[in-house]
Design a protein around this motif. Structure first.
Motif, PDB file in Angstrom:
ATOM      1  N   LYS A   1     -18.162   9.625  -3.136  1.00 14.64           N
ATOM      2  CA  LYS A   1     -17.926   8.444  -3.977  1.00 14.64           C
ATOM      3  C   LYS A   1     -18.559   7.233  -3.306  1.00 14.64           C
ATOM      4  O   LYS A   1     -18.702   7.197  -2.081  1.00 14.64           O
TER       5      LYS A   1
ATOM      6  N   GLY B   1      -5.380   6.973   6.215  1.00 14.63           N
ATOM      7  CA  GLY B   1      -6.139   5.960   5.481  1.00 14.63           C
ATOM      8  C   GLY B   1      -7.625   6.067   5.744  1.00 14.63           C
ATOM      9  O   GLY B   1      -8.445   5.658   4.933  1.00 14.63           O
ATOM     10  N   ALA B   2      -7.982   6.586   6.909  1.00 13.98           N
ATOM     11  CA  ALA B   2      -9.378   6.829   7.270  1.00 13.98           C
ATOM     12  C   ALA B   2      -9.340   7.891   8.362  1.00 13.98           C
ATOM     13  O   ALA B   2      -8.277   8.178   8.925  1.00 13.98           O
ATOM     14  N   LYS B   3     -10.496   8.456   8.640  1.00 18.48           N
ATOM     15  CA  LYS B   3     -10.506   9.594   9.567  1.00 18.48           C
ATOM     16  C   LYS B   3     -10.207   9.155  11.005  1.00 18.48           C
ATOM     17  O   LYS B   3     -10.806   8.222  11.524  1.00 18.48           O
TER      18      LYS B   3
ATOM     19  N   ASP C   1     -13.806  13.001  -2.125  1.00 18.96           N
ATOM     20  CA  ASP C   1     -13.773  13.294  -0.689  1.00 18.96           C
ATOM     21  C   ASP C   1     -14.355  14.684  -0.427  1.00 18.96           C
ATOM     22  O   ASP C   1     -14.078  15.625  -1.171  1.00 18.96           O
TER      23      ASP C   1
ATOM     24  N   LYS D   1     -10.638  -0.069   1.677  1.00 19.32           N
ATOM     25  CA  LYS D   1     -11.637   0.562   0.841  1.00 19.32           C
ATOM     26  C   LYS D   1     -12.479  -0.509   0.139  1.00 19.32           C
ATOM     27  O   LYS D   1     -11.942  -1.355  -0.576  1.00 19.32           O
TER      28      LYS D   1
ATOM     29  N   HIS E   1       0.846  -1.199   0.000  1.00 20.18           N
ATOM     30  CA  HIS E   1       0.000   0.000   0.000  1.00 20.18           C
ATOM     31  C   HIS E   1       0.880   1.248   0.000  1.00 20.18           C
ATOM     32  O   HIS E   1       1.899   1.304   0.688  1.00 20.18           O
TER      33      HIS E   1
ATOM     34  N   GLY F   1      -4.094  10.774   2.492  1.00 21.40           N
ATOM     35  CA  GLY F   1      -3.466  10.583   1.189  1.00 21.40           C
ATOM     36  C   GLY F   1      -4.314   9.727   0.298  1.00 21.40           C
ATOM     37  O   GLY F   1      -5.387   9.267   0.681  1.00 21.40           O
TER      38      GLY F   1
ATOM     39  N   ALA G   1      -3.730   6.917  -3.307  1.00 19.81           N
ATOM     40  CA  ALA G   1      -2.780   6.310  -4.238  1.00 19.81           C
ATOM     41  C   ALA G   1      -2.683   7.121  -5.530  1.00 19.81           C
ATOM     42  O   ALA G   1      -1.670   7.069  -6.220  1.00 19.81           O
TER      43      ALA G   1
ATOM     44  N   VAL H   1      -2.155  11.725   8.399  1.00 22.87           N
ATOM     45  CA  VAL H   1      -1.868  11.669   6.967  1.00 22.87           C
ATOM     46  C   VAL H   1      -3.161  11.378   6.212  1.00 22.87           C
ATOM     47  O   VAL H   1      -3.845  10.397   6.501  1.00 22.87           O
TER      48      VAL H   1
HETATM   49  C1  OOB Z   1      -4.737   6.035   1.409  1.00 24.03           C
HETATM   50  O1  OOB Z   1      -4.829   5.800   0.068  1.00 24.03           O
HETATM   51  P1  OOB Z   1      -5.989   4.989  -0.654  1.00 24.03           P
HETATM   52  O2  OOB Z   1      -5.728   5.184  -2.103  1.00 24.03           O
HETATM   53  O3  OOB Z   1      -6.087   3.604  -0.120  1.00 24.03           O
HETATM   54  O4  OOB Z   1      -7.358   5.678  -0.259  1.00 24.03           O
HETATM   55  C2  OOB Z   1      -7.582   7.044  -0.486  1.00 24.03           C
HETATM   56  C3  OOB Z   1      -8.839   7.494   0.199  1.00 24.03           C
HETATM   57  C4  OOB Z   1      -9.003   9.000   0.201  1.00 24.03           C
HETATM   58  O5  OOB Z   1      -9.535   9.478  -1.013  1.00 24.03           O
HETATM   59  C5  OOB Z   1      -9.942   9.172   1.375  1.00 24.03           C
HETATM   60  O6  OOB Z   1     -11.247   8.844   0.993  1.00 24.03           O
HETATM   61  C6  OOB Z   1      -9.470   8.130   2.354  1.00 24.03           C
HETATM   62  O7  OOB Z   1      -8.824   7.142   1.582  1.00 24.03           O
HETATM   63  N1  OOB Z   1      -8.504   8.652   3.339  1.00 24.03           N
HETATM   64  C7  OOB Z   1      -8.840   9.360   4.448  1.00 24.03           C
HETATM   65  C8  OOB Z   1      -7.633   9.616   5.129  1.00 24.03           C
HETATM   66  N2  OOB Z   1      -6.614   9.089   4.406  1.00 24.03           N
HETATM   67  C9  OOB Z   1      -7.179   8.502   3.332  1.00 24.03           C
HETATM   68  N3  OOB Z   1     -10.026   9.784   4.913  1.00 24.03           N
HETATM   69  C10 OOB Z   1     -10.019  10.491   6.083  1.00 24.03           C
HETATM   70  N4  OOB Z   1      -8.899  10.774   6.777  1.00 24.03           N
HETATM   71  C11 OOB Z   1      -7.692  10.373   6.347  1.00 24.03           C
HETATM   72  N5  OOB Z   1      -6.586  10.665   7.040  1.00 24.03           N
HETATM   73  O8  OOB Z   1      -5.615   5.738   2.194  1.00 24.03           O
HETATM   74  C12 OOB Z   1      -3.476   6.702   1.844  1.00 24.03           C
HETATM   75  C13 OOB Z   1      -2.466   6.933   0.934  1.00 24.03           C
HETATM   76  C14 OOB Z   1      -1.297   7.536   1.342  1.00 24.03           C
HETATM   77  C15 OOB Z   1      -1.140   7.909   2.659  1.00 24.03           C
HETATM   78  C16 OOB Z   1      -2.151   7.689   3.566  1.00 24.03           C
HETATM   79  C17 OOB Z   1      -3.327   7.078   3.161  1.00 24.03           C
END
Ligand code: OOB
Length: 534
Positions: A430, A307-309, A413, A439, A234, A331, A333, A329
């Motif tokens: 989304k 990755g989540a709130k 988001d 996810k 990841h 973020g 991908a 963080v």
């Molecule tokens: C990380 O990356 P993905 O691609 O698995 O998921 C992205 C989605 C974001 O669009 C958002 O919906 C959610 O995950 N998300 C968060 C969050 N971090 C990601 N929602 C709320 N608070 C947060 N801190 O999840 C990812 C990639 C790089 C670094 C950290 C997380």
């Protein structure tokens, strides 16, 4: 250039080079630089195995030569399905150097996801462990081979059975054609889009920036000992700054087989770990475990959570309970990364998900008609910038709606931005459920459930959950005798779906609330389900 890849328009590419975001380095050269500078320093620790930089570097060269000998050529895709083992790093650097493109699947993925990724990427090789956490990957590989005409090699870290041992793919290093920095270096899996999962092409230039700048805001240096607790496939533990950022600064990567406090605390104590990254439910679990655990966690300096709130009250407990600083963080991908900074005051640290990494991250917060909302209001986050992609791989149709005509990625988001630039994530538009960082692509699971004979119609919604943030609930209109959750999940498991996508709850109903246009009103449905007790 890789077909199916949407690059940046020339004017942006020029700007990103001029401003120093893209420095013309490749991911393969990054390890070489460190190996030359500090050959005897420990690069990676996996159980009893400790490899120096020189060793990791030489192994990567030998494997690159071996893979080349197998006929794997620059631009070929290789599906990598490895857990947190040292081979993951050797293989990644071997592929980076060869210019072959790793497609990073998550350890939780099963037949459905893997076969899809293999076919979409037209992978020529599939790399697996023999077994991991009780799951034998070789029978899965057999099925994937049957379903993927392009697949020529299955390489196994461990006992290969009828396949080829990864350790046997080794040859004397030889000069190989070097990839260009603007080439696609890897394909990451998207955390959430409609329909089938999408692949995200990341170039050497943009990913080197991603991990270098992340290492800087996270304060990594050669004394860093980074514990990879989350699966390194990841983006977050891979390059934000993760294992690649740690190797870039000459630190030491410690690989944990699982993120459980049992494994991780033991390693933190034994290896004097200084930094690690978690998703919120695991942060909660660690907080609880820290109350009774005897392990010495005093080396820990920083815990990244994303990755989540993350809830503010959980955030506030981290410093006192674990004796380290927190970094939030937010973020994706697709690119954009937001970090709280190490010197942020507590109110920003606890209540926001950080601010963008790059000065040239262009953020736009818009309403439903793509018009910018007033400062401080909630809207959808759209973004473009030096490490945010301009399109998914081989997804021309989907790209027309996932990106705006002027190249912004529609994140889905809902956020608000403070005057300091920090973002607060307020929800999403989304159709994805974020199950504690995992996810769930809702439409994909719904389509699989529609194939069950007792399902007439189905709609999956998220329901609030104290630990995970949210869980999934499948609302089903039955055909004949209503199906049970066990039956539906057996159906999905038989199809080979990753376990985190299985509905946590099933509600049978007569009809769904609909919008004026006749679409399922998921918001009303979620409220209906949340209102019913169970
Ligand atoms: C990380 O990356 P993905 O691609 O698995 O998921 C992205 C989605 C974001 O669009 C958002 O919906 C959610 O995950 N998300 C968060 C969050 N971090 C990601 N929602 C709320 N608070 C947060 N801190 O999840 C990812 C990639 C790089 C670094 C950290 C997380």
């Amino acid at each position: 250039m890789l077909d199916g890849f949407t690059g940046w328009p020339e004017e942006f590419a020029t700007r990103y080079r001029e401003r120093g975001y893209w420095q013309g380095h490749t991911l393969g050269s990054l390890l070489r630089d460190r190996a030359l500078a500090r050959p005897a320093h420990t690069a990676v620790i996996d159980g009893d195995r400790r490899w120096t930089y020189r060793e990791l570097d030489e192994r990567a060269d030998r494997l690159a030569a071996g893979l080349h000998g197998l006929g794997i050529a620059p631009g070929d895709r290789v599906l990598v399905h490895l857990p947190n083992v040292a081979e993951f790093l050797v293989l990644s650097f071997a592929l980076f150097r060869l210019g072959a493109i790793p497609v990073f699947a998550l350890p939780a993925h099963r037949e459905t996801e893997i076969a899809h990724l293999a076919r979409l990427s037209e992978a020529v090789a599939y790399v697996i462990p023999d077994s991991h956490l009780g799951f034998d990957h070789r029978p899965l590989a057999r099925i994937v081979c049957e379903k993927t005409p392009t697949l020529r090699h299955v390489l196994v870290a461990g006992d290969p059975g009828e396949f080829t041992a990864l350790s046997s793919v080794d040859a004397d290093p030889r000069p190989l054609p070097a990839p260009r920095p603007s080439d696609v270096a890897l394909l990451l899996l998207s955390g959430g889009t409609t329909g089938v999962p999408k692949l995200i092409p990341r170039t050497h230039d943009d990913y080197v920036y991603n991990l270098t700048a992340s290492a800087e805001v996270t304060g990594l240096d050669a004394t860093t000992r980074y514990l990879a607790s989350l699966p390194v496939a990841h983006n977050f533990p891979l390059a934000c700054p993760g294992v690649l950022g740690t190797l870039h600064v000459g630190g030491t990567v410690v690989l944990s087989p699982t993120p459980s406090p049992d494994d991780a605390f033991r390693l933190i104590e034994r290896e004097r770990v200084t930094v690690t990254a978690l998703v919120p439910p695991l942060a909660l679990l660690w907080l609880e475990a820290a109350e009774w655990a005897e392990a010495d966690l005093s080396s820990l300096r920083l815990l990244q959570v994303g990755g989540a709130k993350l809830k503010p009250d959980t955030a506030a407990r981290i410093g006192p309970a674990l004796g380290c600083r927190l970094q939030q963080v937010f973020g994706m991908a697709e690119g954009l990364l937001n970090f709280t900074r190490l010197d942020d005051p507590d109110d920003l640290l606890l209540h926001t998900q950080g601010r963008p990494l790059a000065a040239d991250d262009e953020l736009r917060i818009v309403d439903i008609d793509d018009r910018e909302v007033a400062p401080g209001e909630v809207g959808e986050l759209q973004v473009r910038g030096p490490y945010t992609v301009r399109g998914y791989y081989r997804a021309a149709d989907h790209n027309r709606t996932a990106f705006t005509p002027d190249g912004y990625y529609r994140s889905g988001d809902l956020v608000r931005q403070l005057p300091s630039g920090h973002l607060m994530v307020e929800g999403r538009i989304k159709d994805v459920i974020n199950r504690g960082g995992d996810k769930i692509p809702v439409e994909e699971v719904e389509n699989h459930l529609l194939g069950h004979p007792a399902v007439h119609d189905v709609a999956i919604v998220g329901i609030p959950d104290l630990t995970l943030g949210e869980r999934s609930c499948a609302c089903v209109i039955a055909r004949g005798v209503p199906p049970t959750r066990a039956q539906l999940n057996a159906h999905l498991t038989a199809l080979g779906l990753a376990a985190f996508k299985l509905p946590d709850r099933v509600e049978v109903m007569e009809s769904f609330p609909r919008t004026g246009l006749g679409k399922v009103n998921k918001r009303a449905l979620a409220e209906r389900v949340a209102g019913s007790t169970r």
